[in-house]
Design a protein around this motif. Structure first.
Motif, short mmCIF file in Angstrom:
data_model
loop_
_atom_site.label_atom_id
_atom_site.label_comp_id
_atom_site.label_asym_id
_atom_site.label_seq_id
_atom_site.Cartn_x
_atom_site.Cartn_y
_atom_site.Cartn_z
N ASP A 171 0.75 -1.25 -0.09
CA ASP A 171 0.00 0.18 0.02
C ASP A 171 0.79 1.19 0.08
N LEU A 172 2.36 1.05 -0.03
CA LEU A 172 3.03 2.38 0.05
C LEU A 172 3.02 2.93 -1.56
N SER A 173 2.99 2.06 -2.40
CA SER A 173 3.12 2.40 -3.89
C SER A 173 2.21 3.50 -4.31
N GLY A 174 1.04 3.69 -3.54
CA GLY A 174 0.45 5.04 -3.55
C GLY A 174 0.87 6.34 -3.56
N ILE A 175 2.32 6.25 -3.21
CA ILE A 175 3.17 7.48 -3.29
C ILE A 175 3.18 7.98 -4.49
N ALA A 176 3.17 7.38 -5.47
CA ALA A 176 3.44 7.58 -6.72
C ALA A 176 2.34 8.23 -7.59
N ALA A 177 1.08 8.44 -6.71
CA ALA A 177 -0.02 8.99 -7.48
C ALA A 177 -0.63 10.13 -6.60
N ARG A 178 -1.20 10.95 -7.28
CA ARG A 178 -1.82 12.23 -6.66
C ARG A 178 -2.73 11.79 -5.51
N GLY A 179 -2.76 12.33 -4.34
CA GLY A 179 -3.78 12.01 -3.42
C GLY A 179 -4.95 12.61 -3.75
N GLU A 180 -6.05 11.82 -3.08
CA GLU A 180 -7.29 11.95 -3.48
C GLU A 180 -7.99 12.41 -2.23
N PRO A 181 -9.17 13.50 -2.20
CA PRO A 181 -9.59 14.26 -1.23
C PRO A 181 -10.52 13.60 -0.24
N LYS A 182 -10.22 12.50 0.43
CA LYS A 182 -11.20 11.66 1.14
C LYS A 182 -11.49 12.46 2.26
N ASP A 183 -12.57 11.69 2.93
CA ASP A 183 -13.12 12.57 4.00
C ASP A 183 -12.32 12.47 5.21
N PHE A 184 -11.80 11.28 5.53
CA PHE A 184 -10.82 11.12 6.90
C PHE A 184 -9.71 11.95 6.54
N LEU A 185 -9.15 12.30 5.57
CA LEU A 185 -7.95 12.97 5.38
C LEU A 185 -8.20 14.57 5.48
N LEU A 186 -9.32 14.85 4.74
CA LEU A 186 -9.56 16.47 5.03
C LEU A 186 -10.00 16.78 6.37
N LYS A 187 -10.92 15.65 7.12
CA LYS A 187 -11.00 15.85 8.54
C LYS A 187 -9.71 16.21 9.27
N ARG A 188 -8.55 15.32 9.25
CA ARG A 188 -7.58 15.37 9.73
C ARG A 188 -6.90 16.79 9.63
N ALA A 189 -6.64 17.02 8.29
CA ALA A 189 -6.13 18.48 7.91
C ALA A 189 -6.83 19.47 8.57
N ALA A 190 -8.08 19.47 8.69
CA ALA A 190 -9.04 20.53 9.30
C ALA A 190 -8.62 20.48 10.86
N GLU A 191 -8.63 19.45 11.40
CA GLU A 191 -8.44 19.19 12.91
C GLU A 191 -7.10 20.00 13.38
N ILE A 192 -6.13 19.72 12.63
CA ILE A 192 -4.63 20.20 13.01
C ILE A 192 -4.33 21.63 12.33
#
Length: 526
Positions: free
Chosen positions: A70-91
């Motif tokens: 699952d580390l191979s995804g570092i070669a692809a552009r990130g996707e705005p998923k809910d849990f990622l956006l929530k953490r970004a807003a939280e911090i």
């Protein structure tokens, strides 16, 4: 929030859960090594990805192993998923931008990345002994084999080279033991069996040419970002000893080839050693001393080593003491050993008067960690309870089509994907054996005055050109046109060297025959 010369790892919070301040890793101290620990499912892989992205963005090449894929995804552009956006807003991460990173995929088996190889000579007897789990006697024989190869001009590149040399040593054990030390035929036989096991486990893919150049994992893109080398290790993990030995070999190569640079403003390379317990498990004392030496001294060559494992007890204290940057995810504390691990982890941090470190370790949530990094004059910062920032690249694996596209555009495409089998110990010993056999045959012909028809690889009675046999003077069947060997006192027996070379020739021919049969009928292991 982003600061020059610093890697943003996340935002700490106070005991009342209010945000406190950003937590950073100073690039200047990135080569002071680090440790990322935590139980399964607590967020270690995401933390590794965040660190890799940060170093790459700062222009530092990164090497890491992808254990689960699952580390191979570092070669692809990130996707705005809910849990990622929530953490970004939280911090308070604003702006939170998605991007992809330059990646080179590597694979010992050549299936999910470019082939990674080294030669037997570059591996050396110490690491090879570790790979084979050799005894002291077997390790001694391997050291003698490498000495004979060096002094005899016999390049050891792959498994068949070492096999041919060991066969030669076994057949000439008495003569060689007088000059290079005792060679036990039993030890040689045990090593040959271990080599067969290694071959069945896929180690033959690792030994050969072209060998990996360390400069190819230290590339920087034209836009100034460091390339992230990702080793596909999901299949490799089925042979943990090979995985640990390979990474230790690569670390040793970096140590031996890179020049001293002192303390640069940022590392020349950051090396992540995932599942680090496999490196130290059952390792002999001499190997542990070698690891400690490499970790201690490679810092001055601009290389930072970050061990990733579940339990801080997996890393010896002599190595643990050299790891200045610490990220501790949650640990369980149900058994006495787990409770000891929690205590050990807590004691490695600079205490924070606001909370009990040992108590907090067991209550951390997923994606949360205790962080302490080196700051002014290399002193560790006070430990802080931190929410790890979300990655900018994709969290999750690439598809096969995406991986193939990245490999096709790789800067090393075509450099390592084709095997090269140049003349080495196997071919040299085979040629010497053939010459010795011809010279011995010519000597016998001169002595008997009878020409001997060249032998052919045919079985008696098979094929249209098979020749009948005739009875020689002593009543034994011989090939037509070949006189029986006289028993007169004038006949001289072949020398030890001639006999050894003929034995090697027969071994090589037999090995070639078996390889042809496997190619036709298919390997049993498939």
């Amino acid at each position: 929030m982003l600061q020059p010369g610093m890697l943003y790892l996340g935002t700490s919070r106070k005991p009342d859960d209010t945000l406190d301040k950003g937590e950073y890793l100073t690039l200047k101290y990135g080569n002071r090594h680090g440790l990322v620990t935590g139980a399964t499912g607590t967020g270690k892989t995401v933390t590794l990805q965040v660190l890799a992205e940060g170093f790459a963005s700062a222009g530092v090449p990164v090497f890491c192993a992808d254990i689960k894929g699952d580390l191979s995804g570092i070669a692809a552009r990130g996707e705005p998923k809910d849990f990622l956006l929530k953490r970004a807003a939280e911090i308070g991460l604003d702006p939170y931008e998605f991007t992809q990173f330059p990646v080179i995929f590597w694979d010992l088996y050549g299936e999910k990345g470019h082939r990674v190889r080294t030669t037997m000579s570059e591996m050396g007897p110490l690491l090879l002994s570790r790979l084979m789990n050799a005894t002291d006697a077997q390790e001694g024989v391997l050291n003698i084999a490498f000495k004979i190869a060096d002094e005899g001009g016999l390049p050891l590149l792959d498994l068949k080279d070492l096999r041919a040399l060991l066969t030669y040593m076994s057949e000439n054990a008495s003569a060689l033991s007088a000059t290079v030390g005792l060679i036990s035929k039993a030890s040689v036989g045990s090593i040959q069996r271990e080599l067969l096991i290694l071959e069945q486990q896929g180690a033959e893919h690792f030994f050969g040419e072209p060998a990996l150049k360390v400069t190819d994992i230290m590339r920087v893109t034209p836009d100034g970002r460091g390339t992230i080398s990702v080793l596909a290790a999901d299949k490799l993990m089925m042979n943990p000893r090979l995985y640990g030995t390979f990474l230790l070999w690569l670390l040793s190569e970096l140590f031996e080839e890179l020049p001293e640079v002192g303390d640069p403003e940022k590392p020349r390379l950051v090396f992540f050693f995932d599942e680090a317990h496999l490196l130290f498990k059952d390792a002999p004392k001499v190997l542990l001393e070698r690891i400690e030496q490499v970790v201690r001294l490679i810092r001055s060559k601009g290389v930072g080593v970050y061990f990733v494992t579940q339990n801080p007890l997996d890393v010896p204290e002599t190595v643990l003491a050299q790891l200045g940057n610490r990220v501790q995810h949650a640990l369980r504390a149900y058994t006495p050993r787990e409770q000891k691990a929690v205590k050990t982890a807590a004691e490695t941090f600079r205490p924070n008067p606001d909370f009990d470190c040992a108590e907090v370790i067991t209550t951390l949530s997923t994606g949360e960690a205790l962080i302490s990094t080196l700051e002014g004059k290399g002193a560790p910062s006070m430990v802080e309870r931190t929410l790890i920032r979300p990655p900018s690249a994709r969290v999750g694996p690439l598809t096969d089509a995406e991986r193939a596209q990245v490999m096709a555009l790789s800067p090393v495409a075509g450099l390592y994907d084709t095997d090269i089998d140049r003349e080495s110990a196997y071919e040299i010993l085979a040629a010497r054996a053939a010459r010795a056999s011809q010279q011995a045959e010519a000597a016998r012909e001169a002595e008997t005055g009878t020409a001997t028809k060249p032998s052919r690889w045919t079985l008696p009675g098979f094929g249209d050109d098979a020749e009948p046999t005739q009875t020689g003077p002593v009543g034994k069947p011989t090939r037509a046109g070949t006189a029986a060997k006289p028993r007169s006192s004038g006949y001289q027996r072949e020398t030890v060297v001639e006999a050894a070379m003929k034995t090697v020739a027969r071994t090589v021919a037999s090995s070639l025959g078996r390889a042809l049969v496997r190619g036709i009928l298919g390997s049993l292991k498939r």
